[in-house]
Design an enzyme around this catalytic site. Structure first.
Site, PDB file in Angstrom:
ATOM      1  CG  ASP A 269      -1.866   1.380   1.362  1.00 30.85           C
ATOM      2  OD1 ASP A 269      -1.838   1.991   0.306  1.00 30.85           O
ATOM      3  OD2 ASP A 269      -2.363   1.391   2.427  1.00 30.85           O
ATOM      4  CE  LYS A 276      -0.229   3.723   3.214  1.00 28.72           C
ATOM      5  NZ  LYS A 276      -1.221   4.349   4.566  1.00 28.72           N
ATOM      6  NE  ARG A 350     -11.621   3.225   4.358  1.00 27.45           N
ATOM      7  CZ  ARG A 350     -11.525   4.191   5.309  1.00 27.45           C
ATOM      8  NH1 ARG A 350     -12.335   5.091   5.305  1.00 27.45           N
ATOM      9  NH2 ARG A 350     -10.361   4.450   6.037  1.00 27.45           N
TER      10      ARG A 350
HETATM   11  N1  BES Z   1      -3.195   0.370   5.444  1.00 26.76           N
HETATM   12  C1  BES Z   1      -3.415   1.541   5.804  1.00 26.76           C
HETATM   13  C2  BES Z   1      -3.572   1.565   7.312  1.00 26.76           C
HETATM   14  C3  BES Z   1      -2.548   1.139   8.307  1.00 26.76           C
HETATM   15  C4  BES Z   1      -1.706   2.240   8.799  1.00 26.76           C
HETATM   16  C5  BES Z   1      -2.109  -0.201   8.407  1.00 26.76           C
HETATM   17  C6  BES Z   1      -0.835   1.962   9.383  1.00 26.76           C
HETATM   18  C7  BES Z   1      -1.150  -0.436   9.270  1.00 26.76           C
HETATM   19  C8  BES Z   1      -0.316   0.546   9.761  1.00 26.76           C
HETATM   20  C9  BES Z   1      -4.742   2.050   5.154  1.00 26.76           C
HETATM   21  O1  BES Z   1      -4.903   1.738   3.917  1.00 26.76           O
HETATM   22  C10 BES Z   1      -4.580   3.512   5.143  1.00 26.76           C
HETATM   23  O2  BES Z   1      -3.860   4.053   4.512  1.00 26.76           O
HETATM   24  N2  BES Z   1      -5.617   4.213   6.048  1.00 26.76           N
HETATM   25  C11 BES Z   1      -5.600   5.603   6.056  1.00 26.76           C
HETATM   26  C12 BES Z   1      -6.927   5.995   5.688  1.00 26.76           C
HETATM   27  C13 BES Z   1      -7.104   7.392   5.787  1.00 26.76           C
HETATM   28  C14 BES Z   1      -6.740   8.064   4.376  1.00 26.76           C
HETATM   29  C15 BES Z   1      -8.667   7.718   5.610  1.00 26.76           C
HETATM   30  C16 BES Z   1      -5.021   6.042   7.425  1.00 26.76           C
HETATM   31  O3  BES Z   1      -5.247   5.310   8.287  1.00 26.76           O
HETATM   32  O4  BES Z   1      -4.359   6.873   7.420  1.00 26.76           O
HETATM   33 ZN    ZN Z   2      -3.892  -0.228   3.256  1.00 27.00          ZN
HETATM   34 ZN    ZN Z   3      -4.034   2.868   2.378  1.00 28.56          ZN
END
Ligand code: BES
Ligand code: ZN
Ligand code: ZN
Length: 499
Positions: A269, A276, A350
């Site tokens: 991801d 990110k 999601r």
């Molecule tokens: N894979 C991430 C969540 C995650 C963060 C998993 C840290 C393990 C460790 C997920 O896809 C994500 O990036 N979520 C975002 C959502 C936001 C953009 C609403 C997040 O948590 O920042």
């Molecule tokens: Zn993710």
């Molecule tokens: Zn993500």
């Protein structure tokens, strides 16, 4: 490393393990040691600070003539508190003690540890299980440490009268252990090794256990209208896959509807176009943790021939930025017909689950659906690294999960759902948007998932972002991929869903 169950014998050369709960009195198995060795151990105990605390141990060097090269006295804490989980922790300490004392072979003298809740054989099986759980290593890419590996612990022998009963009790635990290791391997592999197609290739071993695999490729998913899952995948050169693993272990005459487990399998991801920051991005190799747990769970259920019909579904995609990637603001149509405005391409889990969950319900008509996903950073803000967040539309299922968590040490914390969170994900132009702002980030994510669950289905969502990877070791989990969820859900099935 392997564990062996054997009747007591002091003939072999190696490190012997005995126990103490108060730092003064030794477990009765120690009485079999030769008198000279026993004296040395006793005086070491008397002069040391060690009080027999759980998780601590004392290493004692033995006289030259002793068959025991070394004695390790392991603390077991309060005797009456020893249940399955405590026994596993003791096993973990034994592994830790033996390997840090550079022993090649360990012999655990288990006879007559009195005053516990569980039988001696059960205690022994769970000590062996904990010892093995802690022994996990992932060293396939270490090319320079061969000599060190050769010196490491080869076997631990559990010595007790009636060792065959303990061996029998260990057998289903060994199946779960293999499932946990399968998950840890998948989670630890880097993303240039594990991507959707190679993940699928790893799943082929399940066939040998009697699991049936069903695979959807891009074309088939397109035909089914899985625009949300495909939208995430479209930026990557790696093609997505949706895989179902079926284990039909229930007796033929009984209710055929399965329990379903659905995992987020984002093999890497990057965040996509909403990319990110680079610090720590390597962690996103384990964004397929949910899928890894589903695979390990199906492994465990099949290996121990659980009397249950279970299906595991994994949505495998890679989230990359590229000229073909989806953009913030794109609107995707899910298989259910509902549309989603993708405000942030990093909230991709999601999107993958929306289609994977919908397809699972349509295709397999499950009575219960449990999904697992490293879904939100917000769950780490809320719960840290010790509990998974649990969201459910069914309090009974929630209670069962909480209890299974207490038994296995893989705890889940019940989080709220509620219509009042829905306005945070209202979209101006689609049925919903994929993010609801910073506040209650894990809850709004769960609310989105719930829109893809039929009302008559008992559903729970486990946000495992905080528990999939351990920054430091604990009793039965080395640093790294934990396999959190395999033991929990195996226990849930064992206690409530086997026929
Ligand atoms: N894979 C991430 C969540 C995650 C963060 C998993 C840290 C393990 C460790 C997920 O896809 C994500 O990036 N979520 C975002 C959502 C936001 C953009 C609403 C997040 O948590 O920042
Ligand atoms: Zn993710
Ligand atoms: Zn993500």
């Amino acid at each position: 490393m392997r564990v062996i169950f054997s009747d007591p014998s002091l003939k072999r050369l190696g490190t012997y393990v005995v126990f103490t709960s108060d730092g003064k009195k030794l477990s009765s198995g120690a009485a079999d040691l030769d008198p000279e060795t026993l004296d040395v151990v006793k005086s070491a105990l008397n002069t040391s600070q060690f009080k027999g605390e759980k998780g601590k141990y004392l290493e004692v060097f033995t006289p030259p003539k002793s068959r025991a090269e070394k004695i390790i006295v392991v603390g077991i804490g309060k005797l009456q508190n020893i249940d399955e989980l405590a026994a596993q922790s003791i096993g973990g300490s034994i592994f830790q003690a033996l390997s840090s004392s550079s022993s090649r072979a360990g012999y655990v003298l288990l006879d007559e540890i009195k005053g516990r809740k569980i039988s001696n054989s059960k205690l022994t099986a769970h000590i062996a299980y904990g010892c093995m759980l802690r022994s996990y290593r992932f060293d396939k890419y270490k090319t320079q440490e061969k000599r060190e590996v050769k010196k490491s612990l080869v076997s631990v022998t559990m010595m007790l009268k009636d060792s065959s009963t303990a061996r029998g009790l260990f057998s289903p635990l060994k199946s779960v252990l293999e499932g946990v290791f399968f998950t840890r391997d998948l989670v630890t592999e880097p993303a240039n090794v594990i991507f959707p197609i190679s993940f699928l290739a790893r799943l082929q071993v399940l066939k040998k256990l009697g699991v049936k695999l069903e695979v959807l490729d891009e074309k088939q998913m397109k035909k089914l209208g899985m625009g949300a899952l495909l939208g995430v995948a479209q930026g990557s050169a790696h093609k997505p896959r949706l895989v179902a693993m079926r284990w039909d272990g229930a007796p033929k005459s009984k209710d055929k509807r399965p329990i379903a487990f659905v995992g987020k399998g984002v093999t890497f991801d990057t965040g996509g176009i909403s990319i990110k920051p680079s610090g720590g991005m390597e962690d996103m190799k384990w964004d397929m943790g949910g899928a890894g747990v589903v695979a390990g769970l199906l492994y465990a259920l099949a290996a121990r021939k659980a009397k249950v019909n279970a299906v595991g579904v994994v949505g495998l995609v890679e989230n990359m930025p590229s000229s073909t990637a989806q953009r913030p603001g794109d609107v995707v149509k899910t298989m259910s017909g509902k549309t989603i405005e993708v405000i942030n391409t990093d909230a991709e889990g999601r999107l993958v689950l929306a289609d994977a969950l919908w397809w699972t319900q349509k295709k397999f008509k499950p009575h219960t659906v449990i999904d697992l996903a490293t879904l939100t950073g917000a769950i780490i803000v809320a719960l840290g690294y010790h509990y998974a967040g649990m969201f459910t539309n069914n309090d009974q299922l929630g209670k069962k999960l909480s209890l299974a968590g207490e038994i296995t040490g893989e705890g889940v914390w019940h989080m709220p759902l509620g219509d009042s969170y829905d306005k945070q994900v209202r979209s101006q132009i689609a049925d919903m948007k994929n993010v609801g702002g910073r506040d209650a980030g894990s809850i709004t994510a769960a609310q989105i998932l719930q829109r893809f669950i039929n009302k008559d289905i008992a559903w729970a969502h486990l946000d495992i972002a905080g528990v999939t990877w351990a920054q430091s070791a604990s009793a039965t989990v080395p640093k790294g991929g934990t396999g959190f969820g395999v033991r929990l859900l195996n226990k849930l099935v064992e206690e409530h869903f086997e026929q």
